[in-house]
Write a protein that holds these residues in place. Structure first.
Motif, PDB file in Angstrom:
ATOM      1  N   HIS A 265       4.129  13.052   3.798  1.00 56.35           N
ATOM      2  CA  HIS A 265       5.372  13.133   4.565  1.00 56.35           C
ATOM      3  C   HIS A 265       5.799  11.757   5.067  1.00 56.35           C
ATOM      4  CE1 HIS A 265       7.810  13.664   8.209  1.00 56.35           C
ATOM      5  NE2 HIS A 265       8.290  14.737   7.613  1.00 56.35           N
ATOM      6  N   ASP A 266       4.857  11.048   5.683  1.00 57.49           N
ATOM      7  CA  ASP A 266       5.197   9.752   6.263  1.00 57.49           C
ATOM      8  C   ASP A 266       5.472   8.709   5.175  1.00 57.49           C
ATOM      9  OD1 ASP A 266       4.909  10.941   8.673  1.00 57.49           O
ATOM     10  OD2 ASP A 266       3.013   9.971   9.210  1.00 57.49           O
ATOM     11  N   ALA A 267       4.712   8.786   4.081  1.00 55.58           N
ATOM     12  CA  ALA A 267       4.924   7.825   2.997  1.00 55.58           C
ATOM     13  C   ALA A 267       6.300   8.017   2.374  1.00 55.58           C
ATOM     14  CB  ALA A 267       3.833   7.979   1.939  1.00 55.58           C
ATOM     15  N   ASP A 268       6.741   9.273   2.322  1.00 51.08           N
ATOM     16  CA  ASP A 268       8.075   9.572   1.781  1.00 51.08           C
ATOM     17  C   ASP A 268       9.147   8.954   2.675  1.00 51.08           C
ATOM     18  OD1 ASP A 268       9.933  11.181   0.032  1.00 51.08           O
ATOM     19  OD2 ASP A 268      10.375  12.121   1.960  1.00 51.08           O
ATOM     20  N   ALA A 269       8.948   9.102   3.998  1.00 48.13           N
ATOM     21  CA  ALA A 269       9.930   8.550   4.936  1.00 48.13           C
ATOM     22  C   ALA A 269       9.910   7.031   4.909  1.00 48.13           C
ATOM     23  CB  ALA A 269       9.645   9.069   6.345  1.00 48.13           C
ATOM     24  N   ALA A 270       8.700   6.458   4.779  1.00 43.88           N
ATOM     25  CA  ALA A 270       8.579   5.003   4.842  1.00 43.88           C
ATOM     26  C   ALA A 270       8.855   4.346   3.497  1.00 43.88           C
ATOM     27  CB  ALA A 270       7.174   4.627   5.317  1.00 43.88           C
ATOM     28  N   CYS A 271       8.934   5.143   2.432  1.00 48.51           N
ATOM     29  CA  CYS A 271       9.115   4.617   1.072  1.00 48.51           C
ATOM     30  C   CYS A 271       7.992   3.653   0.691  1.00 48.51           C
ATOM     31  CB  CYS A 271      10.449   3.931   0.892  1.00 48.51           C
ATOM     32  SG  CYS A 271      11.816   5.064   1.076  1.00 48.51           S
ATOM     33  N   ALA A 272       6.812   3.902   1.183  1.00 46.35           N
ATOM     34  CA  ALA A 272       5.668   3.052   0.841  1.00 46.35           C
ATOM     35  C   ALA A 272       4.392   3.807   1.176  1.00 46.35           C
ATOM     36  CB  ALA A 272       5.716   1.750   1.627  1.00 46.35           C
ATOM     37  N   PRO A 273       3.305   3.538   0.457  1.00 43.76           N
ATOM     38  CA  PRO A 273       2.034   4.177   0.800  1.00 43.76           C
ATOM     39  C   PRO A 273       1.554   3.722   2.168  1.00 43.76           C
ATOM     40  CG  PRO A 273       1.936   3.121  -1.363  1.00 43.76           C
ATOM     41  CD  PRO A 273       3.184   2.655  -0.705  1.00 43.76           C
ATOM     42  N   PRO A 274       0.739   4.536   2.853  1.00 42.50           N
ATOM     43  CA  PRO A 274       0.240   4.133   4.169  1.00 42.50           C
ATOM     44  C   PRO A 274      -0.692   2.925   4.076  1.00 42.50           C
ATOM     45  CG  PRO A 274      -0.822   6.155   3.445  1.00 42.50           C
ATOM     46  CD  PRO A 274       0.254   5.853   2.456  1.00 42.50           C
ATOM     47  N   ALA A 275      -0.973   2.336   5.235  1.00 38.10           N
ATOM     48  CA  ALA A 275      -1.694   1.061   5.263  1.00 38.10           C
ATOM     49  C   ALA A 275      -3.072   1.156   4.619  1.00 38.10           C
ATOM     50  CB  ALA A 275      -1.808   0.578   6.704  1.00 38.10           C
ATOM     51  N   ASP A 276      -3.795   2.270   4.837  1.00 38.06           N
ATOM     52  CA  ASP A 276      -5.167   2.322   4.313  1.00 38.06           C
ATOM     53  C   ASP A 276      -5.242   2.942   2.916  1.00 38.06           C
ATOM     54  OD1 ASP A 276      -4.559   4.917   4.921  1.00 38.06           O
ATOM     55  OD2 ASP A 276      -6.518   5.402   5.766  1.00 38.06           O
ATOM     56  N   PHE A 277      -4.064   3.162   2.298  1.00 38.44           N
ATOM     57  CA  PHE A 277      -4.026   3.854   1.012  1.00 38.44           C
ATOM     58  C   PHE A 277      -4.856   3.126  -0.046  1.00 38.44           C
ATOM     59  CE2 PHE A 277      -1.798   4.361  -3.132  1.00 38.44           C
ATOM     60  CZ  PHE A 277      -2.084   5.690  -3.351  1.00 38.44           C
ATOM     61  N   TYR A 278      -4.679   1.809  -0.140  1.00 42.05           N
ATOM     62  CA  TYR A 278      -5.345   1.093  -1.224  1.00 42.05           C
ATOM     63  C   TYR A 278      -6.844   0.995  -1.017  1.00 42.05           C
ATOM     64  CZ  TYR A 278      -0.879   0.151  -3.330  1.00 42.05           C
ATOM     65  OH  TYR A 278       0.340   0.310  -3.939  1.00 42.05           O
ATOM     66  N   THR A 279      -7.300   0.910   0.251  1.00 40.84           N
ATOM     67  CA  THR A 279      -8.755   0.866   0.441  1.00 40.84           C
ATOM     68  C   THR A 279      -9.377   2.184   0.003  1.00 40.84           C
ATOM     69  OG1 THR A 279      -8.372   1.454   2.741  1.00 40.84           O
ATOM     70  CG2 THR A 279      -8.872  -0.839   2.301  1.00 40.84           C
ATOM     71  N   ARG A 280      -8.702   3.313   0.303  1.00 40.91           N
ATOM     72  CA  ARG A 280      -9.238   4.601  -0.142  1.00 40.91           C
ATOM     73  C   ARG A 280      -9.135   4.732  -1.663  1.00 40.91           C
ATOM     74  NH1 ARG A 280     -10.576   8.272   3.629  1.00 40.91           N
ATOM     75  NH2 ARG A 280     -12.290   8.496   2.172  1.00 40.91           N
ATOM     76  N   LEU A 281      -8.002   4.297  -2.213  1.00 39.16           N
ATOM     77  CA  LEU A 281      -7.782   4.419  -3.653  1.00 39.16           C
ATOM     78  C   LEU A 281      -8.803   3.591  -4.440  1.00 39.16           C
ATOM     79  CD1 LEU A 281      -5.933   5.472  -5.933  1.00 39.16           C
ATOM     80  CD2 LEU A 281      -4.628   3.364  -5.693  1.00 39.16           C
ATOM     81  N   ASP A 282      -9.119   2.404  -3.922  1.00 38.53           N
ATOM     82  CA  ASP A 282     -10.045   1.540  -4.651  1.00 38.53           C
ATOM     83  C   ASP A 282     -11.446   2.139  -4.734  1.00 38.53           C
ATOM     84  OD1 ASP A 282      -7.969  -0.146  -5.088  1.00 38.53           O
ATOM     85  OD2 ASP A 282      -8.476  -1.576  -3.521  1.00 38.53           O
ATOM     86  N   GLU A 283     -11.758   3.083  -3.827  1.00 43.81           N
ATOM     87  CA  GLU A 283     -13.036   3.798  -3.933  1.00 43.81           C
ATOM     88  C   GLU A 283     -13.127   4.543  -5.263  1.00 43.81           C
ATOM     89  OE1 GLU A 283     -14.540   6.360  -0.695  1.00 43.81           O
ATOM     90  OE2 GLU A 283     -13.058   5.413   0.588  1.00 43.81           O
ATOM     91  N   LEU A 284     -11.992   5.059  -5.723  1.00 46.87           N
ATOM     92  CA  LEU A 284     -11.983   5.839  -6.963  1.00 46.87           C
ATOM     93  C   LEU A 284     -12.118   4.966  -8.204  1.00 46.87           C
ATOM     94  CD1 LEU A 284      -9.137   8.484  -6.490  1.00 46.87           C
ATOM     95  CD2 LEU A 284     -11.559   8.741  -6.059  1.00 46.87           C
ATOM     96  N   ALA A 285     -11.778   3.681  -8.091  1.00 44.22           N
ATOM     97  CA  ALA A 285     -11.821   2.769  -9.244  1.00 44.22           C
ATOM     98  C   ALA A 285     -11.094   3.380 -10.441  1.00 44.22           C
ATOM     99  CB  ALA A 285     -13.252   2.397  -9.587  1.00 44.22           C
ATOM    100  N   LEU A 286      -9.912   3.922 -10.166  1.00 41.41           N
ATOM    101  CA  LEU A 286      -9.139   4.669 -11.155  1.00 41.41           C
ATOM    102  C   LEU A 286      -8.823   3.841 -12.399  1.00 41.41           C
ATOM    103  CD1 LEU A 286      -7.721   7.401 -11.374  1.00 41.41           C
ATOM    104  CD2 LEU A 286      -5.816   6.460 -10.094  1.00 41.41           C
ATOM    105  N   SER A 287      -8.374   2.597 -12.184  1.00 39.92           N
ATOM    106  CA  SER A 287      -7.914   1.793 -13.314  1.00 39.92           C
ATOM    107  C   SER A 287      -9.039   1.480 -14.294  1.00 39.92           C
ATOM    108  CB  SER A 287      -7.296   0.486 -12.815  1.00 39.92           C
ATOM    109  OG  SER A 287      -6.285   0.762 -11.878  1.00 39.92           O
ATOM    110  N   ALA A 288     -10.284   1.443 -13.798  1.00 40.96           N
ATOM    111  CA  ALA A 288     -11.415   1.127 -14.674  1.00 40.96           C
ATOM    112  C   ALA A 288     -11.598   2.178 -15.761  1.00 40.96           C
ATOM    113  CB  ALA A 288     -12.695   0.980 -13.850  1.00 40.96           C
ATOM    114  N   LEU A 289     -10.989   3.358 -15.564  1.00 41.07           N
ATOM    115  CA  LEU A 289     -11.050   4.412 -16.589  1.00 41.07           C
ATOM    116  C   LEU A 289     -10.474   3.939 -17.915  1.00 41.07           C
ATOM    117  CD1 LEU A 289      -9.955   7.861 -15.112  1.00 41.07           C
ATOM    118  CD2 LEU A 289     -12.220   7.123 -15.826  1.00 41.07           C
TER     119      LEU A 289
END
Lengths: 275, 462
Positions: free
Chosen positions: B127-151
Motif C-alpha cells: 500500500h505504502d509503496a504504491d503511494a510513494a511510487c518506490a519500494p520501502p527503505a529496507d526492501f533491498y536488504t530483505r530482497l538481497d537475502e533471496l539472492a534472486l538474480s543469482a538464479l
C-alpha cells in the motif's frame, strides 16, 4: 558449537479442513494434505543458526547444525528446506508415521545424540499437530542433560547457555551447562533473542525466520543427507501411545433470531443459562 | 487500444515525491519548492489560455530530471573482474514427461520461499509503496537475502544456474506478484537483465556486468523495451543506434522502464541501422542518458519511468552478444512476455483469493453475498480463466526451458493474460462493490496493476 535440531513436518495448518477421518475413526486420512515444517521447529532451526554464526556475517557458519527428521522419503523436502536455510547436513530416520510415538522418537534421538555428540539439542517446544509437548523433556531425561524449556531468549556463554523463559508475571533466566537441551517458544525469533559469542550485543536480526537464498535451494541437494533405519536406533519399537479414536469437532449449530429484548433475556436465562 | 506512456508527465506525483521522500536516496530540497511553484504555474488556467502549457511543462520536466539524477545508483563501476575466454551459457533443461505439471522439489521449495517473501515482506509494504511510487527503505536488504538474480547466473560464474530454469523464474514471478506486482517488478527487473546477459552476453560483458549479480549487493538493472507511442510494436523500434567509429550512438526514448530512480544498468532495445533490433548494455551514468520518473497507473512501486537517450555514445562492447552468438531479439521479447504473463497470473490469483474470502464474509440481505449466483458465477469465471492463463504461461515457460520454440505459446499466454487479466481486475473491483473503489482494500491497486501489465511490451496493441 555443534547443534542437533529435530524437525517434524505437519499438515499445513492453513489447510486443516482437508483432514478427513474415515468411518470408524481409527485413523486420519492424510491423502491430499500439504505439508509444512512445524513452526516451532523452524524457530528452533533459526535459533541454532543464530547460535552458530556472527550475525553480521551469517553466511559463515561458526559451528555445525545438523537437522534430523523421522518419516517416509517425502519428508526429505522438509530437510532440504532446512539445508537451504543454512543447516550443514541432514539425517532422515526412515519410518512410517504410524510407527512413531513420542517415546520412540525420544529414544531414537538419544541414539543419534550418542553417535553425533552435539553440544546442544535445540528443538521446538511442541509440534502443532499432536501438541504433545514431551519429546524434549523425555530426551533430556534419557541423556541426563540439563534442560531449559519454552526458551524466549538464548545467550551463549563459555560452556553454558543463558536461557530466558517467559512465565506469568516475569522472566526466569536459567544457566544450563553444555551439553544441554533447549526447547524454544515463538519469541525466540525476535530481533534480539539469540546471541552467539561471536555476535555483537547491539546487532539486531530481522524479525522472524530468515529467508533462504534461492540459489541455496539449488545447492541444498549437494549437502549430505544420511538415511538411518528406526530399528537400528531403538530396540523396542512397540508403540507406547495407542490412538483409540479420532473424531472431528462438532459442527457449529445455526443461530436463532429473537423478536425482542424480553425474549432474548428469557432465552439467555432459561436456555443458555448464562444469566 | 491503450498506448503505453502516452500520457503527459504526472508532475503532481513528482512534486509530491520530492516533498515526501519515499527513500533516503531522495531528500526534500529547495528543488521541491521550485517544482511545486512550477507545477502550480504550469497547470494554472492562465498558462493554458496563453498556450504556454507545453513550454511550462518542458521547463518543469527539465528541473525534475536534474533533481532525480542524484538519486540513481548510477556511478556503480563495472569492471571485468576476471577474463573469460568465452561466454558461459547454460544448456536447455531435459524434457520431462509428456504432460506432467508436478513441480520438482526445487521448484516447490523456491515457490514456498517466494510465497513467504510475498506474504511477509511484499504484501505489508504494498500500500505504502504504491503511494510513494518506490519500494520501502529496507526492501533491498530483505530482497538481497533471496539472492534472486543469482538464479540466472551460470554456476561457472558463481551463480546457481546449471541449466535453463525459465519455469522456476515464472513460478517465482507469479508468487511474488501475488504479494504485490509493483514490488515484484522491482525485484525481478535485475533478474531479467541478468538472464539476458547470461543468455547472450559476450565473455567481456559477462565478466564485467553479469558477475556483479552474484555479489551480496547485486546491481539494480532493468530491460528498457517499451516506447511512448501509439501501437508500440517491439519489432519496430524507433529508438535508433548507428555505428560510429568503433562504437555506437544511441538516440530515442523508452517508457515504462522499471527502477529508473535507482538502476545502475539498462539493457536497451534499439534498432541498429542496417541490422535490425539489437540490445545495448548502457550504464545509467552514460552522458546523454536521462532517467525521469514517470509513475504510471499501476505497478507504481516499481518506480516506472522514462529513459531518454540523446546521442548517447556507447563503446563497441555495449552491443549485447558477440561472435559466439548475438541476441535473438524475438526470443528476448517472448521471454519478457512470458514473465509479464506470470506476473499477471500472480495478481489475478491475489484477486481470486481476496474475492472468495470477501464474498463469504460480506453479508447482504441476510446472507453472504457468495450465495448470490451473480457473485458466485463471477468468481467461478475468474477461477476458470486464471487456470487457463496459468497453464498457457507454464507451457510457454516449459518450452523455453527445454530449448524448444515457444514464440507461439508465449504470444498465446500473453494475449490471454492481457485480455483476461484486465477482466479479472474489473471483476475484483465489481465483487467488492463500494469497497472496490477505496484504498482500504487492495483490489483497486490490483485493477491498476493488471491494466498496466496488459500494455507491457506493447501487449494488446499487437
Amino acid at each position: 558449537m555443534k547443534i542437533l535440531v529435530p524437525l517434524k513436518r505437519v499438515a499445513d495448518p492453513d489447510n486443516a479442513n482437508k483432514i478427513k477421518i474415515p468411518a470408524g475413526g481409527a485413523t486420519i486420512d492424510t491423502t491430499g494434505l500439504e505439508w509444512k515444517p512445524n513452526p516451532f521447529d523452524e524457530y528452533a532451526l533459526e535459533a541454532a543458526l543464530r547460535l552458530t554464526e556472527n550475525g553480521a556475517t551469517p553466511k559463515t557458519r561458526g559451528g555445525e547444525v545438523i537437522v534430523v527428521t523421522f518419516g517416509p522419503k517425502e519428508c526429505e523436502t522438509t530437510l532440504r528446506a532446512a539445508l537451504a536455510t543454512g543447516a550443514d547436513r541432514a539425517i532422515r530416520v526412515d519410518a512410517k508415521d504410524d510407527e512413531l510415538d513420542g517415546s520412540i522418537v525420544a529414544k531414537a534421538l538419544r541414539a543419534i545424540v550418542d553417535k553425533e555428540k552435539p553440544d546442544a539439542v535445540v528443538m521446538g517446544k511442541q509440534a502443532v499437530d499432536g501438541d504433545s509437548n514431551q519429546i524434549g523433556q523425555m530426551l533430556a531425561q534419557h541423556l541426563g542433560w540439563p534442560q531449559a524449556t519454552f526458551a524466549a531468549t538464548i545467550e551463549e556463554e563459555d560452556g553454558a547457555l543463558l536461557v530466558g523463559r517467559e512465565v506469568d508475571g516475569g522472566v526466569i533466566t536459567l544457566r544450563v551447562k553444555l551439553p544441554a537441551l533447549v526447547t524454544v517458544d515463538l519469541r525466540i525469533v525476535a530481533p534480539t533473542s539469540v546471541y552467539s559469542k561471536q555476535t555483537k550485543r547491539d546487532f539486531k536480526y530481522n524479525d522472524g525466520v530468515r529467508f533462504a537464498a534461492l540459489p541455496a535451494i539449488m545447492a541444498a541437494k549437494k549437502k549430505p543427507l544420511a538415511e538411518l533405519k528406526l530399528a537400528e536406533l531403538v530396540s523396542d519399537t512397540a508403540l507406547k501411545v495407542q490412538y483409540s479414536r479420532f473424531e472431528a469437532p462438532p459442527s457449529r449449530k445455526a443461530g436463532i433470531k429473537v423478536k425482542d429484548v424480553a425474549e432474548l433475556v428469557t432465552r439467555l436465562k432459561n436456555e443458555a443459562k448464562v444469566i | 487500444m491503450r498506448t503505453p506512456g502516452a500520457e503527459p508527465i504526472e508532475l503532481r506525483d513528482l512534486a509530491r515525491e520530492l516533498y515526501y521522500p519515499a527513500s533516503p536516496l531522495m531528500r526534500p530540497d529547495p528543488l521541491a519548492l521550485a517544482l511545486s511553484a512550477l507545477q502550480r504555474f504550469s497547470s494554472s488556467p492562465a498558462v493554458h489560455r496563453l498556450g504556454l502549457y507545453r513550454p511550462a511543462q518542458r521547463l518543469a520536466r527539465a528541473v525534475v530530471r536534474e533533481g532525480f539524477r542524484v538519486g540513481t545508483e548510477a556511478g556503480r563501476r563495472f569492471t571485468a573482474a576476471r577474463a573469460l575466454a568465452r561466454p558461459e551459457r547454460v544448456g536447455p533443461a531435459s524434457p520431462g514427461d509428456l504432460f506432467d505439471l508436478n513441480l520438482t522439489e526445487e521448484q516447490q521449495l523456491a515457490r514456498e520461499l517466494a510465497q513467504r517473501f510475498a506474504n511477509e515482506v511484499l504484501r505489508p509494504a504494498a500500500h505504502d509503496a504504491d503511494a510513494a511510487c518506490a519500494p520501502p527503505a529496507d526492501f533491498y536488504t530483505r530482497l538481497d537475502e533471496l539472492a534472486l538474480s543469482a538464479l540466472a547466473v551460470p554456476s561457472a560464474l558463481g551463480g546457481a544456474a546449471t541449466e535453463a530454469s525459465v519455469v522456476t523464474h515464472a513460478l517465482v514471478a507469479e508468487d511474488l506478484a501475488r504479494g504485490d506486482a509493483g514490488l515484484a517488478v522491482a525485484a525481478l527487473a535485475p533478474l531479467a537483465a541478468a538472464h539476458a546477459l547470461s543468455r547472450w552476453g559476450s565473455a567481456d560483458q559477462q565478466a564485467r556486468y553479469l558477475t556483479p549479480f552474484v555479489e551480496p549487493t547485486p546491481p539494480r538493472a532493468a530491460l528498457a523495451i517499451c516506447e511512448p507511442r501509439p501501437l508500440f510494436d517491439p519489432t519496430a523500434l524507433s529508438t535508433r543506434a548507428r555505428a560510429d567509429g568503433a562504437g555506437f550512438v544511441l538516440t530515442g526514448e523508452k517508457s515504462l522502464v522499471p527502477l529508473v530512480g535507482g538502476a545502475a544498468l539498462f539493457l536497451v532495445a534499439a534498432n541498429l541501422e542496417g541490422k535490425g533490433p539489437r540490445v545495448f548494455v548502457v550504464e545509467a551514468d552514460a552522458a546523454g542518458l536521462t532517467a525521469t520518473r514517470e509513475p504510471a497507473m499501476g505497478l507504481r512501486a516499481a518506480g516506472l519511468g522514462r529513459v531518454t537517450f540523446d546521442e548517447v555514445r556507447l563503446p563497441e562492447r555495449a552491443l549485447l552478444g558477440d561472435a559466439f552468438g548475438s541476441v535473438d531479439f524475438m526470443q528476448l521479447i517472448d521471454l519478457a512476455r512470458t514473465a509479464t504473463s506470470a506476473l499477471t497470473v500472480g495478481v489475478a490469483q491475489a484477486v481470486l483469493d481476496y474475492t472468495i474470502a470477501y464474498a463469504n464474509e460480506r453479508h447482504a440481505f441476510g446472507e453472504p453475498i457468495s450465495h448470490r449466483q451473480a457473485v458466485a458465477f463471477m468468481i467461478a469465471d475468474v477461477g476458470v480463466e486464471l487456470e487457463g492463463m496459468r497453464l498457457l504461461t507454464w507451457r510457454a515457460a516449459a518450452r523455453a526451458e527445454q530449448g524448444l520454440s515457444f514464440h507461439r505459446e508465449a504470444f498465446l499466454a500473453r494475449a490471454l493474460c492481457a485480455d483476461k487479466g484486465v477482466e479479472i481486475g474489473t471483476h475484483g473491483v465489481q465483487l467488492l462493490g463500494g469497497h472496490g473503489f477505496i484504498k482500504d482494500h487492495p483490489v483497486e491497486r490490483w485493477y491498476r496493476d493488471l491494466m498496466t501489465l496488459s500494455v507491457m511490451e506493447g501487449g494488446l496493441s499487437l
